[in-house]
Write a protein that holds these residues in place. Structure first.
Motif, mmCIF file in Angstrom:
data_model
loop_
_atom_site.group_PDB
_atom_site.id
_atom_site.type_symbol
_atom_site.label_atom_id
_atom_site.label_comp_id
_atom_site.label_asym_id
_atom_site.label_seq_id
_atom_site.Cartn_x
_atom_site.Cartn_y
_atom_site.Cartn_z
ATOM 1 N N PHE A 374 0.897 -1.270 0.121
ATOM 2 C CA PHE A 374 0.109 -0.266 0.107
ATOM 3 C C PHE A 374 1.025 1.264 -0.113
ATOM 4 C CE2 PHE A 374 -3.176 -3.029 1.916
ATOM 5 C CZ PHE A 374 -4.155 -2.679 0.888
ATOM 6 N N ARG A 614 -2.229 4.662 -2.395
ATOM 7 C CA ARG A 614 -3.313 3.516 -2.379
ATOM 8 C C ARG A 614 -3.359 2.953 -1.200
ATOM 9 N NH1 ARG A 614 -2.968 -2.182 -3.664
ATOM 10 N NH2 ARG A 614 -0.715 -2.269 -3.212
ATOM 11 N N GLU A 636 -10.068 0.476 -2.875
ATOM 12 C CA GLU A 636 -8.947 1.129 -2.400
ATOM 13 C C GLU A 636 -8.947 2.546 -3.050
ATOM 14 O OE1 GLU A 636 -5.972 -1.306 -4.044
ATOM 15 O OE2 GLU A 636 -5.846 -2.801 -2.689
ATOM 16 N N VAL A 638 -7.124 5.665 -4.936
ATOM 17 C CA VAL A 638 -5.982 6.030 -5.738
ATOM 18 C C VAL A 638 -5.907 7.521 -5.931
ATOM 19 C CG1 VAL A 638 -4.962 5.687 -7.782
ATOM 20 C CG2 VAL A 638 -6.255 3.756 -6.901
ATOM 21 N N SER A 645 -8.562 12.982 -5.565
ATOM 22 C CA SER A 645 -8.887 11.760 -6.203
ATOM 23 C C SER A 645 -9.472 11.985 -7.617
ATOM 24 C CB SER A 645 -10.006 10.898 -5.293
ATOM 25 O OG SER A 645 -9.266 10.419 -4.195
#
Length: 803
Positions: A374, A614, A636, A638, A645
């Motif tokens: 992550f 992430r 998730e 991103v 985002s």
């Protein structure tokens, strides 16, 4: 019969011949010491073998004064030395010598015909000097009687003597030629056997046999046929002397064929054809073989080892001939040596295939469980794994990174004892157990490792492993201070290497209790806590990165620390790659796992080099290291470098913007132009670019810039760094950077010599693999694009200057 057995048999046969020859022979070493004499020689001179062997020849036979030439030189000695030094036989004139008559005990004068000849080794050097002695006294006496007119039928006697002398001369020549041929043949076979022993592949074996091997046994050509039981055929490697047509026609033959190569490989019985008629009577297919190969007689013997038929050896001669049993035995002995070499390599090849498959399975299993990490907003994580190059040396090392529900980042590194599929499977069990323990109960690293140790014992895993676990934690109160805490506990694993924001080493105290897993599950481990500033770098590693045979582990750790300090200012991915390249190279002898973390400034956007954020949707945004909005679909999140985002439509637009040819905006004369040499020089490029940008805003090198100006300059430097590193990584020389100041905007242009390589933003690409920086550039710039010209491309962006 082995080759060395054949050699001993041949040696014994020639000794018998040597002893039985009616002509006298003396054998000397190159220093003219007598090493052997046959019975005829001993009878002729009336001497015993014991009194001659080991003597210098002219001590055993001192020359008479009348045998010396005008200069007092012994011509017999001159002949021996000439033969030794030139390697060429020497025929001497008739030589008169007085010897002891065995019947009367008186010295008598004898006339001898002498020939000196060399015995050469395979390099052509003289290893022995041979003297043939033929007593022609009676022949000369007969000629003298004839010369006196006594023609009472003696001419017939003289003809008989001359015929006998000629026959003995021919006998000597034939014996010498036969011995020399046998010597060369055995020497050649010995060389081939050595080559077979050194061969490292089945192909090398067949090439040796088809080339030097068949020549060594005196064949004019032939083939090596190996069984391929999976396809019920034999595959032949033929000598070039048989012609390309033969290789094309008989390169592959059905195993049930009547052709000798297949029949012998199938039955294990030898086949000998001394004529074409015999071969065609065996099988009509042989007519075509004779026509294609041009051989007229054949010996085909099995290649067999340990009761297993590997194929057959085919030897051919261009003329029809009768083979002695010794010749057939010689070919069979040679085939036995070849079969041993083939069997060894076929077994080795099978073992290598099995080991390679096992190694591949272990590596695939291991890589399947070493997932991409992550990426919290201001915490860039990079991971690397290199399997050992040796077969069977894969499966023990592992890493893991995952987030707690409060946003804390767990970093795990471990090494399971063993290097095979079992070790890889055990690694997977430990990884899953530790994840569940850490996430479900949310204990600290020390308690998590203690629980894992008890689970290893309770579940009967029967393994030993070292594991290090760190946790990066930050409270809301610590965010303004730019402080992150590293909590570290270890089960026998090396301490991480930590650098502060300026590249200096930060000491991480070793916890007192740190026993490896699987030794004693009743103990309790300790933790240490270290405060890290923003910009710090943390490196977790397995011993394959630092441990070297014959060197202390501490020496390797010190080497890693020095190199980490040297590379501290490099982007994190480049830092990882350089550490691996310079510490282990491309052929590591042990597995290497590496986890690297860099804490970026939280008051600024996430750097382009770190890729997008992430994080799991369950991790909160505020008051944690994650700092990202959850994805609207519950998956998730991103995020881009600006913290916003993207929607799918925005991603599509940003992606397409880099695939259109857009002219460069008018920039006037560039205020700064720099040639881009290598990634190593980018530090200087950033420094000069930063100076230019501040100067364009009226900020001097010693002035303190306002926060908004500092932020704008750093954003621009981030764009410049991304564009220049892309040109060096993915473009071609020459590369250059140009920065212009035009109507309230900075115009950044980076050129390189690869117009055929377009900038390509990442799309469905794992984090850390590149391409995300182009999205960040799209966020941070007012305009951007790429333009293509003959021999180069120009990647550009316009950045609005702060007011």
């Amino acid at each position: 019969m082995r080759v060395d057995d054949v050699g001993r048999a041949a040696t014994a046969d020639f000794r018998a011949i040597f002893e039985s020859l009616p002509t006298a022979y003396l054998v000397m070493s190159p220093d003219l010491t007598i090493v052997e004499a046959n019975e005829a020689y001993l009878r002729l001179l009336g001497r015993g073998r014991a009194e001659l062997i080991g003597q210098y020849v002219f001590d055993a036979f001192p020359p008479a004064p009348e045998t010396l030439d005008a200069q007092g030189v012994n011509p017999l000695q001159t002949s021996f030395e000439r033969v030794r030094d030139t390697g060429v036989p020497d025929h001497m004139p008739l030589f008169r010598y007085e010897v002891l008559d065995q019947e009367t005990g008186r010295p008598v004068s004898r006339a001898w015909s002498l020939i000196s000849a060399p015995v050469l080794d395979e390099q052509g050097r003289t290893q022995l000097v041979l003297q043939r002695v033929e007593d022609v006294s009676e022949y000369l006496a007969e000629r003298e009687r004839l010369a006196d007119g006594r023609a009472d039928g003696s001419w017939a006697r003289l003809d008989g003597l001359e015929a006998d002398l000629f026959a003995r001369t021919q006998e000597l020549r034939a014996a010498l030629a036969s011995r020399e041929a046998a010597t060369h043949r055995l020497a050649a076979m010995a060389q081939v056997v050595l080559q077979l022993a050194a061969a490292e592949s089945v192909t090398a074996i067949t090439d040796i046999l088809a080339d030097a091997g068949l020549a060594a046994i005196g064949a004019d050509g032939g083939a090596i046929a190996l069984r391929d039981d999976d396809h019920d055929v034999v595959r032949l490697t033929l000598t070039p002397s048989l012609g390309p047509g033969a290789q094309q026609r008989f390169g592959t033959v059905a195993l049930d064929s009547r052709l000798p190569a297949a029949w012998v490989a199938r039955t294990g019985k030898a086949v000998v054809f001394e004529s074409q008629a015999q071969a065609e009577a065996w099988s009509p297919e042989m007519r075509e073989a004779f026509e294609e190969a041009g051989q007229r007689s054949w010996i085909t013997v099995p290649l067999e080892n340990g009761g297993r038929l590997l194929g057959s050896l085919v030897a051919g001669w261009t003329a029809e001939r009768t083979f002695s049993s010794g010749e057939v035995d010689l070919v069979q002995a040679f085939a036995s040596q070849a079969a041993q070499a083939l069997s060894r390599l076929q077994t080795l090849a099978q073992e290598r295939r099995s080991a390679a498959r096992s190694r591949q399975l272990a590596e695939e299993l291991q890589r399947s469980m070493l997932a991409e990490p992550f990426q919290p907003d201001h915490c860039h994580i990079a991971v690397r794994y290199l399997p050992a190059t040796g077969a069977g040396q894969v499966g023990g090392d592992w890493y893991d990174t995952f987030l707690q529900t409060d946003g804390a980042v767990n970093l795990v590194i471990g090494d399971v004892v063993g290097h095979d599929v079992s070790a890889a499977a055990t690694m997977g069990e430990l990884r899953s157990l530790l994840r569940g323990i850490a996430v479900a109960g949310e204990p600290g690293p020390a308690r998590a490792l203690d629980t894992l140790d008890r689970a290893v014992t309770q579940l009967g895993l029967r393994t030993y492993a070292t594991v290090g676990m760190g946790r990066l934690e930050q409270t809301a109160d610590e965010v303004p201070r730019g402080v992150t805490r590293l909590r570290w506990a270890t089960a026998g694993h090396p301490t991480p290497v930590v650098l502060d924001g300026r590249g200096g080493l930060v000491e991480v105290p070793q916890p007192a209790a740190r026993l490896m897993l699987g030794v004693d599950s009743t103990g309790a481990r300790d933790e240490t806590v270290v405060e890290l500033p923003r910009g710090a770098t943390v490196l977790l590693y397995t011993d394959g990165l630092v441990e070297r045979s014959g060197s202390d582990l501490d020496v390797g750790v010190a080497r890693l620390e020095r190199l980490a300090v040297e590379l501290a200012e490099r982007p994190l991915d480049e830092l990882c790659d350089q550490l691996l390249e310079r510490l282990v190279g491309r052929r590591p002898t042990d597995d290497v796992a590496l986890v690297a973390v860099r804490l970026h400034l939280q008051a600024r956007p996430r750097p382009a080099e770190a890729g997008p954020k992430r994080v799991p949707a369950t991790v909160p945004v505020e008051g944690s290291l994650a700092g990202a909005d959850p994805a609207p679909d519950g998956g998730e999140a991103v995020a881009t470098g600006s913290g916003a985002s993207r929607t799918p439509a925005e991603y599509a637009e940003a992606y397409a913007s880099w695939h259109r040819d857009r002219p460069v905006p008018l920039a006037g004369d560039p205020g700064l132009s720099l040639r881009l040499e290598s990634l190593r020089t980018l530090r200087g490029v950033r420094r000069q670019a930063r100076q230019f940008l501040y100067a364009s805003l009226g900020v001097g090198p010693h002035d303190e810039a306002a926060p908004d100006i500092e932020d704008a300059v750093e954003r621009a430097v981030l764009v410049i760094d991304e564009l220049t590193s892309n040109a060096l990584r993915h473009g071609a020389a020459p590369s250059a950077l140009h920065i212009g100041d035009h109507e309230g905007r900075w115009i950044v242009i980076v050129t390189d010599g690869a117009p055929d390589r377009s900038p390509t933003p990442a799309r469905a690409r794992p984090a850390g693999k590149g391409g995300y920086g182009l999205y960040v550039i799209a966020d941070l710039t007012a305009e951007h694009g790429v333009h293509y010209e003959a021999g180069r491309k120009l990647v550009w962006s316009c950045i609005v200057k702060p007011r």
